[in-house]
Design an enzyme around this catalytic site. Structure first.
Site, PDB file in Angstrom:
ATOM      1  NE  ARG A  13      16.212 -54.655  21.257  1.00 13.73           N
ATOM      2  CZ  ARG A  13      17.427 -54.142  21.072  1.00 13.73           C
ATOM      3  NH1 ARG A  13      17.570 -52.921  20.590  1.00 13.73           N
ATOM      4  NH2 ARG A  13      18.492 -54.862  21.329  1.00 13.73           N
ATOM      5  CG  ASP A  14      19.338 -55.213  17.278  1.00 14.15           C
ATOM      6  OD1 ASP A  14      19.376 -54.047  16.869  1.00 14.15           O
ATOM      7  OD2 ASP A  14      20.320 -55.973  17.228  1.00 14.15           O
ATOM      8  CG  HIS A 205      23.960 -58.637  19.219  1.00 17.21           C
ATOM      9  ND1 HIS A 205      22.625 -58.711  19.554  1.00 17.21           N
ATOM     10  CD2 HIS A 205      24.040 -57.729  18.228  1.00 17.21           C
ATOM     11  CE1 HIS A 205      21.936 -57.871  18.794  1.00 17.21           C
ATOM     12  NE2 HIS A 205      22.768 -57.257  17.979  1.00 17.21           N
ATOM     13  CG  HIS A 207      25.241 -56.204  13.656  1.00 17.12           C
ATOM     14  ND1 HIS A 207      24.455 -55.166  13.269  1.00 17.12           N
ATOM     15  CD2 HIS A 207      24.772 -56.591  14.854  1.00 17.12           C
ATOM     16  CE1 HIS A 207      23.546 -54.917  14.201  1.00 17.12           C
ATOM     17  NE2 HIS A 207      23.715 -55.770  15.186  1.00 17.12           N
ATOM     18  CB  CYS A 238      24.874 -51.207   9.636  1.00 17.49           C
ATOM     19  SG  CYS A 238      26.211 -50.461  10.588  1.00 17.49           S
ATOM     20  CG  ASN A 247      20.815 -57.675  14.307  1.00 20.18           C
ATOM     21  OD1 ASN A 247      21.550 -57.572  15.274  1.00 20.18           O
ATOM     22  ND2 ASN A 247      19.836 -56.816  14.050  1.00 20.18           N
TER      23      ASN A 247
END
Ligand code: MG
Length: 285
Positions: A13-14, A205, A207, A238, A247
């Site tokens: 997803r992300d 979460h 990065h 990003c 991520n």
């Protein structure tokens, strides 16, 4: 027995949402099934968002219908509002996630709504998830820094977390959206939020934009965090730092947990191989 760290794989997803090249539904389905094979017990599979806004995830229904659902894996989906939830429910997700921010400018630019407006949109989602007995996760992005406003005050993050918890029970997931955090920032953030949520129930979460995600994760683990998101192959990039890592990579995080003596249930080599494969698909466009 080793203490456990729970990883949620957010690559499908992300990760894929933020890669410019869309991959086929068949490749997404194969990826999600292979992630489950590698031992991931929580996978954010897709998002039910407007296909014109995020064409990379326009096939949410097909992906959910195509994966081999395992009973011991939680397949979650992101929804922006109640309309998204209506679209998602027939696919029988195991959990649902919503998304807001700690920075007002980021919220406006990213979702075209103030933080308060996003919370208003969530209220019916919280109610419906409670009725459906669906676990709900709430992402708070820009929890450390905002690409427009710079550093974000941990107190501002805590304020948003408090408002989310007023809406109902949810898992709070704090996102360092632009990978700006140093370990000390994580400490300050946890300090501010731990008055509202116990640290071992929080999700981080991270990065890797600044190359510090693993250092931040290590400090967070020392401070009691036991839930993290990660994306195989470090998918996601990003948008504010073209070419920068995305991520935190699932393989890197598994390696850290292994080295610190924590159990993840995830096969680090398998997940690294998968990350390499999906990176190739995304990069060759
Ligand atoms: Mg992310």
């Amino acid at each position: 027995m080793a203490e456990r760290i729970e990883l949620t794989e957010v690559g499908p997803r992300d990760g894929l949402q933020n890669e410019p090249t869309a991959i086929s539904s068949a490749d997404k389905i194969a990826l999600i099934d292979a992630l489950a094979d590698a031992g991931l017990k929580a996978i954010e599979a897709t998002a039910f968002v407007r296909p014109d806004r995020i064409p990379q995830l326009a096939d949410a229904e097909a992906v959910m219908a195509g994966i081999s659902r395992r009973r011991d894996v939680c397949y979650s989906v992101l929804v922006p509002n109640e309309r998204g939830l209506d679209r998602a429910l027939p696919s029988m997700p195991d959990a649902v996630a919503v998304f807001t921010a700690a920075s007002e400018t980021f919220s406006q630019r990213n979702t075209n709504a103030s933080i308060e407006q996003t919370l208003e949109r969530f209220a019916p989602v919280f109610d419906r998830c409670r009725e459906e007995r669906l676990p709900l996760r709430a992402y708070v992005s820009t929890a450390v820094a905002c690409p427009y406003e710079g550093p974000v005050d941990p107190a501002a993050v805590a304020q948003v977390v408090a408002r989310l918890l007023e809406l109902g029970p949810c898992e709070i997931d704090l996102g360092d959206t632009i990978g700006a955090a140093a370990p000390n920032d994580i400490e300050a953030l946890l300090e501010a939020v731990s008055r509202l949520v116990t640290v071992d129930e929080l999700v981080l979460h991270l990065h890797d934009t600044g190359g510090r995600a693993i250092d931040c994760a290590r400090r967070a683990i020392e401070l009691g965090v036991r839930r993290f998101d990660a994306a195989c192959g470090g998918l996601g990039g990003c948008p504010y730092a073209p070419g920068a890592p995305g991520n935190v990579s699932t393989g890197d995080l598994v390696e850290l947990c292994d080295a610190l003596g924590f159990e993840t249930g995830v096969d680090g080599d398998a997940v690294r191989a998968l990350g390499g494969k999906v990176r190739q698909l995304v990069d060759q466009g």
